[in-house]
Design an enzyme around this catalytic site. Sequence first.
Site, PDB file in Angstrom:
ATOM      1  N   ASP A  36       1.016  -1.204  -0.141  1.00  0.00           N
ATOM      2  CA  ASP A  36      -0.264   0.298  -0.178  1.00  0.00           C
ATOM      3  C   ASP A  36       0.603   1.876  -0.506  1.00  0.00           C
ATOM      4  OD1 ASP A  36      -2.207  -0.834  -0.160  1.00  0.00           O
ATOM      5  OD2 ASP A  36      -3.438  -0.510   1.416  1.00  0.00           O
ATOM      6  N   ASP A 307     -11.797  38.340 -31.979  1.00  0.00           N
ATOM      7  CA  ASP A 307     -11.266  37.346 -32.565  1.00  0.00           C
ATOM      8  C   ASP A 307     -11.996  36.289 -31.494  1.00  0.00           C
ATOM      9  OD1 ASP A 307      -9.084  35.256 -33.234  1.00  0.00           O
ATOM     10  OD2 ASP A 307      -8.722  35.225 -31.021  1.00  0.00           O
ATOM     11  N   GLY A 442      -9.556  30.022 -35.392  1.00  0.00           N
ATOM     12  CA  GLY A 442     -10.570  30.449 -35.880  1.00  0.00           C
ATOM     13  C   GLY A 442     -10.830  31.068 -37.759  1.00  0.00           C
ATOM     14  N   LEU A 443      -9.289  31.547 -37.843  1.00  0.00           N
ATOM     15  CA  LEU A 443      -9.186  31.314 -40.026  1.00  0.00           C
ATOM     16  C   LEU A 443      -8.633  30.005 -39.637  1.00  0.00           C
ATOM     17  CD1 LEU A 443      -8.129  33.005 -41.901  1.00  0.00           C
ATOM     18  CD2 LEU A 443      -6.273  33.331 -41.222  1.00  0.00           C
TER      19      LEU A 443
HETATM   20  S1  SF4 Z   1      -7.586  -2.268  -2.216  1.00  0.00           S
HETATM   21 FE1  SF4 Z   1      -7.258  -1.086  -0.735  1.00  0.00          FE
HETATM   22  S2  SF4 Z   1      -5.479  -2.628   0.682  1.00  0.00           S
HETATM   23 FE2  SF4 Z   1      -5.895  -3.334  -1.600  1.00  0.00          FE
HETATM   24  S3  SF4 Z   1      -3.933  -2.806  -2.029  1.00  0.00           S
HETATM   25 FE3  SF4 Z   1      -5.525  -1.302  -2.159  1.00  0.00          FE
HETATM   26  S4  SF4 Z   1      -5.960   0.192  -1.875  1.00  0.00           S
HETATM   27 FE4  SF4 Z   1      -4.170  -1.058   0.149  1.00  0.00          FE
END
Ligand code: SF4
EC number: 1.3.7.7
Length: 562
Positions: A36, A307, A442-443
């Site tokens: 994580d 413009d 535009g042009l």
């Molecule tokens: S699902 Fe949630 S807990 Fe699992 S890796 Fe992704 S963020 Fe982390």
Amino acid sequence: MELTLWTYEGPPHVGAMRIATSMEGVHYVLHAPQGDTYADLLFTMIERRDRRPPVTYTTFQARDLGGDTAEMVKTSVRDAYERFKPQVMLVGESCTAELIQDQPGSLAKGMSLPIPIVSLELPAYSKKENWGASETLYHLVRTLLLPFVLPPNTQRPKRDPHVRPKANIIGPTALGFRCRDDIREVVKLLAEIGVDVNVIAPMGATPDDLMRIPDADFNICLYPEIALTTCTWLTRSFAQPVIKTVPIGVGATRDFIAEIGRVMDIDVSEALQRSQSDTLGNWDASRISSPANPQASRLPWYSRSVDSTYLTGKRVFIFGDATHALAAARIATEELGFTLVGIGTYSREFAREVREVAKKHGLEAVISDDYLAVEAKVTEAAPELVLGTQMERHIAKRLGIPCAVISAPIHVQDVPARYSPQMGWEGANVIFDSWVHPLMMGLEEHLIGMFREDFEFAEGHMSHLHAAPSQEIRRDLPHEMGVSEQAIASAGGSNQAVLTPIQVAQDLSGITWSADGEAELKKIPFFVRGKIKRNTEKFASDRGITSITVETLYEAKAAIGK
Ligand code: SF4
């Protein structure tokens, strides 16, 4: 289960990380599986912060699940406290940790650390990142200020008119869209009308700063997705009024100033007057030497200058968080003269406001966090410009439609080194440039409509964006005509070889285009051709017509124009 390819928001613990990372003196212990820590990259890479976020992960692994994962929480809390000596600690869990129910917040509270512990309950399977950030900020502020809450129905003493009013700016966070520069712009606006800034939070604030929040006369709810819950609680607990207008766009910035004037009973008429100045009154030598006028925006004059005439009625599709989508809709329709052909948000909490604006424009809002649903709506609306998030940039690229980013989620290029606010006068300047830039000038638009056979300035070509014409034609024409990637590839990648009348006439819907109908369709400028093709096909299929001739095309045009 929901099949998800891209997600507009991360899990709620990423929102909590955004609050912790925005602040000083706050540490976050996150009960989470190994891996994580990827979330660190959002801050060190996308936002290019020069240090890791203040987050300690328990990083449990599969083999730990047989043991005491709760003990891992305690060790992490103890170690983090010893090492970082924070003033406040947030303790929470990620999605996987939520399933094993170790109650990390309660565990940490039971450890008698000499600092406040904020236990975060963020349901990862029903809520998302912005909600997580909003809840974290709210619980943090509440934990610190609860002992000082005023008794119910206490009135704030009337402000001494000789003392300058003080405001808190609530909501800017790490990984927010252009928060860094928006704050500078808002502080400048406040200075213009004689308002001092008390605390900016969470970005750059310490827990001591949060303790000073009640000293201000009012709160500015700058990013409602993050700040509204906290501001509402502060109004209830400390009788602080809240300014809800978000100053993105010239009209909204004027309304923002006017709202502060009304709520604080201060005279802001001069600032409002000054901001009306269209040409900024400096068409002399000072124009060259003075930096951007801090007291007015160039947007009104630029969008009124001749413009910009070709911008009138350009079909725009808007998607993003609710705050930025609503602001963009107002700017697009009231300040740039675009026509809104679609609007939506992934911020379900603010769906009502977006629905109301959609209704005003005769549209049905897209309230979804499914990017495929958004892509389908963009395709259906066939806009000439998409204003969206990083996801819409991909969608627009695939459909060959110009696009500008107006809201998170963002990539690294939307955390630019240069000053690029969205709010206030300078923000409106930035918006004008970045929204108009992807459109054909535009042009060029006019010339390509007139002379289709030019070998260099071919259809779909935008010379100011250095786009190669052949690429552009491939992107625009064959797909729009229903010719597949495979057909292009098998024809050696050259669309000249691909676009035989027969192939073009083969439409996926079963309706065919006759050679004269198809030739007429090709005369229509490419950026509106998709829309006209779809309208004509619908017209034909409603009437049981299977082959679209030039007459059908004009009948459809006349019928739809009625
Ligand atoms: S699902 Fe949630 S807990 Fe699992 S890796 Fe992704 S963020 Fe982390």
